[in-house]
Design an enzyme around this catalytic site. Structure first.
Site, PDB file in Angstrom:
ATOM      1  N   SER A   1       0.887  -1.168   0.000  1.00 11.36           N
ATOM      2  CA  SER A   1       0.000   0.000   0.000  1.00 11.36           C
ATOM      3  C   SER A   1       0.922   1.214   0.000  1.00 11.36           C
ATOM      4  O   SER A   1       2.078   1.115   0.434  1.00 11.36           O
ATOM      5  CB  SER A   1      -0.846   0.007   1.268  1.00 11.36           C
ATOM      6  OG  SER A   1      -1.411   1.283   1.469  1.00 11.36           O
TER       7      SER A   1
ATOM      8  N   TYR B   1      -0.702  -0.287  10.330  1.00 13.73           N
ATOM      9  CA  TYR B   1      -0.861  -0.616   8.904  1.00 13.73           C
ATOM     10  C   TYR B   1       0.389  -0.184   8.130  1.00 13.73           C
ATOM     11  O   TYR B   1       0.900  -0.922   7.290  1.00 13.73           O
ATOM     12  CB  TYR B   1      -2.117   0.090   8.379  1.00 13.73           C
ATOM     13  CG  TYR B   1      -2.560  -0.309   6.980  1.00 13.73           C
ATOM     14  CD1 TYR B   1      -3.069  -1.587   6.724  1.00 13.73           C
ATOM     15  CD2 TYR B   1      -2.506   0.597   5.925  1.00 13.73           C
ATOM     16  CE1 TYR B   1      -3.499  -1.939   5.453  1.00 13.73           C
ATOM     17  CE2 TYR B   1      -2.938   0.252   4.653  1.00 13.73           C
ATOM     18  CZ  TYR B   1      -3.433  -1.022   4.419  1.00 13.73           C
ATOM     19  OH  TYR B   1      -3.868  -1.367   3.153  1.00 13.73           O
TER      20      TYR B   1
HETATM   21  P1  NAI Z   1     -11.150  -6.404   0.330  1.00 14.29           P
HETATM   22  O1  NAI Z   1     -11.584  -6.380   1.748  1.00 14.29           O
HETATM   23  O2  NAI Z   1     -12.163  -6.148  -0.731  1.00 14.29           O
HETATM   24  O3  NAI Z   1     -10.380  -7.773   0.008  1.00 14.29           O
HETATM   25  C1  NAI Z   1      -9.500  -8.369   0.940  1.00 14.29           C
HETATM   26  C2  NAI Z   1      -9.771  -9.858   0.989  1.00 14.29           C
HETATM   27  O4  NAI Z   1      -8.828 -10.467   1.888  1.00 14.29           O
HETATM   28  C3  NAI Z   1     -11.170 -10.184   1.517  1.00 14.29           C
HETATM   29  O5  NAI Z   1     -11.840 -11.044   0.619  1.00 14.29           O
HETATM   30  C4  NAI Z   1     -10.900 -10.859   2.861  1.00 14.29           C
HETATM   31  O6  NAI Z   1     -11.860 -11.859   3.195  1.00 14.29           O
HETATM   32  C5  NAI Z   1      -9.512 -11.460   2.629  1.00 14.29           C
HETATM   33  N1  NAI Z   1      -8.837 -11.750   3.895  1.00 14.29           N
HETATM   34  C6  NAI Z   1      -8.740 -10.932   4.988  1.00 14.29           C
HETATM   35  N2  NAI Z   1      -8.101 -11.563   5.985  1.00 14.29           N
HETATM   36  C7  NAI Z   1      -7.765 -12.798   5.508  1.00 14.29           C
HETATM   37  C8  NAI Z   1      -7.093 -13.917   6.082  1.00 14.29           C
HETATM   38  N3  NAI Z   1      -6.642 -13.905   7.356  1.00 14.29           N
HETATM   39  N4  NAI Z   1      -6.923 -15.032   5.324  1.00 14.29           N
HETATM   40  C9  NAI Z   1      -7.389 -15.066   4.047  1.00 14.29           C
HETATM   41  N5  NAI Z   1      -8.038 -14.038   3.463  1.00 14.29           N
HETATM   42  C10 NAI Z   1      -8.229 -12.920   4.185  1.00 14.29           C
HETATM   43  O7  NAI Z   1      -9.995  -5.307   0.236  1.00 14.29           O
HETATM   44  P2  NAI Z   1      -8.977  -4.916  -0.938  1.00 14.29           P
HETATM   45  O8  NAI Z   1      -8.918  -3.460  -0.922  1.00 14.29           O
HETATM   46  O9  NAI Z   1      -9.250  -5.623  -2.183  1.00 14.29           O
HETATM   47  O10 NAI Z   1      -7.630  -5.444  -0.286  1.00 14.29           O
HETATM   48  C11 NAI Z   1      -6.666  -6.185  -1.013  1.00 14.29           C
HETATM   49  C12 NAI Z   1      -5.293  -5.712  -0.603  1.00 14.29           C
HETATM   50  O11 NAI Z   1      -5.117  -4.355  -1.067  1.00 14.29           O
HETATM   51  C13 NAI Z   1      -5.051  -5.675   0.908  1.00 14.29           C
HETATM   52  O12 NAI Z   1      -3.768  -6.201   1.189  1.00 14.29           O
HETATM   53  C14 NAI Z   1      -5.106  -4.175   1.239  1.00 14.29           C
HETATM   54  O13 NAI Z   1      -4.355  -3.861   2.375  1.00 14.29           O
HETATM   55  C15 NAI Z   1      -4.526  -3.597  -0.026  1.00 14.29           C
HETATM   56  N6  NAI Z   1      -4.806  -2.178  -0.251  1.00 14.29           N
HETATM   57  C16 NAI Z   1      -6.085  -1.734  -0.420  1.00 14.29           C
HETATM   58  C17 NAI Z   1      -6.336  -0.388  -0.593  1.00 14.29           C
HETATM   59  C18 NAI Z   1      -7.718   0.140  -0.765  1.00 14.29           C
HETATM   60  O14 NAI Z   1      -7.892   1.384  -0.745  1.00 14.29           O
HETATM   61  N7  NAI Z   1      -8.736  -0.676  -0.966  1.00 14.29           N
HETATM   62  C19 NAI Z   1      -5.234   0.587  -0.642  1.00 14.29           C
HETATM   63  C20 NAI Z   1      -3.939   0.006  -0.502  1.00 14.29           C
HETATM   64  C21 NAI Z   1      -3.733  -1.326  -0.322  1.00 14.29           C
END
Ligand code: NAI
Length: 277
Positions: A145, A158
């Site tokens: 991120s 974070y």
């Molecule tokens: P999201 O919440 O839509 O997707 C994240 C997924 O990870 C979810 O399906 C969740 O169930 C899964 N997850 C969470 N904990 C878990 C675990 N212990 N074991 C297996 N799966 C698990 O969020 P998003 O935004 O798609 O996140 C994806 C990545 O992008 C993350 O690493 C987040 O930190 C990163 N990110 C997101 C940003 C944003 O603005 N949405 C900005 C910068 C980075």
């Protein structure tokens, strides 16, 4: 070189595949004929994602797993070996958000975010690198991120986790280059996903962050397109948004000025995520 010329067997493993960026990357790969092993902790959403991907004609296998368990990632690597005999793209993507002042965040919150956002990526790299080395090729894509590069206030846990992911990826980029293994690290600022669902404490900074997430005009699909282009072109960093790119450049060129500026903006409530009330 075009992705499918580089990786003609088209085999990918994606964690956090049930939602947001993980699902978007799977949809993109599915439409290009990739085989997918998708993993997530949320069984209901994962089943829906699997159905959606099958609807696009993709060959998909899903596994419910918790990325904070190293043996779960080892088992995923075994599954890949058994199914396909190797892997082309490994996406260590699952993550949660966390926000709060240093004296407000509990140690449990710190441990959770470091486990889910940093240890999981270490486990994923450790589980798949032997296979990638043996086949002398492939690519690891770690989702960090811009939090990991920009160090904004009230996001210490974070930021620390994501800075670790950036550092790990930078290290592996050189360490693994002799094996034909490429590494890409994804450093976006906010884009619209379900990430805000993981913010549950109700503290003000969390509410401000969720508001920013929801009003972003950048989508997971935008990020996915940039990531695939970076993998295709062998780039290390993916910084889609201009604030991610410029913040990082300014910090690297003028680190003292950058941190003085952020402190000034934060103290005077001019920081993007500051309480404007
Ligand atoms: P999201 O919440 O839509 O997707 C994240 C997924 O990870 C979810 O399906 C969740 O169930 C899964 N997850 C969470 N904990 C878990 C675990 N212990 N074991 C297996 N799966 C698990 O969020 P998003 O935004 O798609 O996140 C994806 C990545 O992008 C993350 O690493 C987040 O930190 C990163 N990110 C997101 C940003 C944003 O603005 N949405 C900005 C910068 C980075």
């Amino acid at each position: 070189m075009k992705l499918e010329r580089k990786y003609p067997q088209k085999r990918a493993f994606v964690t956090g595949a049930a939602s947001g960026f993980g699902l978007a990357i799977c949809m993109r790969l599915a439409s290009r004929g990739w085989k997918l092993l998708i993993a997530d902790i949320n069984e209901t959403r994962l089943t829906q994602a699997e159905a959606q991907l099958r609807g696009c004609g993709a060959e998909v296998v899903s596994v419910v797993l918790d990325v904070t368990r190293p043996e779960a990632l080892e088992q995923a690597a075994d599954t890949v070996r058994r199914l396909w005999g190797g892997i082309d793209l490994v996406f260590n993507n699952a993550g949660i958000a966390s926000a709060g002042a240093i004296d407000d965040l509990s140690l449990e919150e710190w441990e959770k975010v470091i486990d889910v956002d940093l240890w999981s990526v270490i486990y994923g790299c450790r589980a798949f690198v032997p296979m990638l080395k043996a086949q002398r090729g492939g690519c690891i894509v770690n989702t960090a991120s811009s939090a990991g590069t920009l160090a904004g206030p009230e996001m210490a846990s974070y930021n620390v986790a994501k800075a670790g992911v950036v550092s790990l990826s930078e290290t592996l980029r050189s360490e693994l280059s002799g094996f034909g293994i490429h590494v890409t690290v994804v450093c976006p600022t906010v884009f619209v996903t379900s990430l805000g669902d993981s913010l549950k404490s109700g503290r003000a900074m969390e509410r401000r962050l969720v508001a920013q997430l929801n009003k972003s005009r950048v989508t997971a699909e935008h990020i996915a397109d940039d990531v695939l282009a970076a993998v295709e072109n062998g780039r290390l960093y993916v910084m889609t948004q201009s604030d991610a790119k410029w913040g990082w450049r300014i910090k690297r060129w003028m680190p003292e000025t950058y941190s003085t500026l952020i402190a000034y903006l934060y103290r005077n409530r001019k920081w993007l995520y500051a309480d404007q009330a």
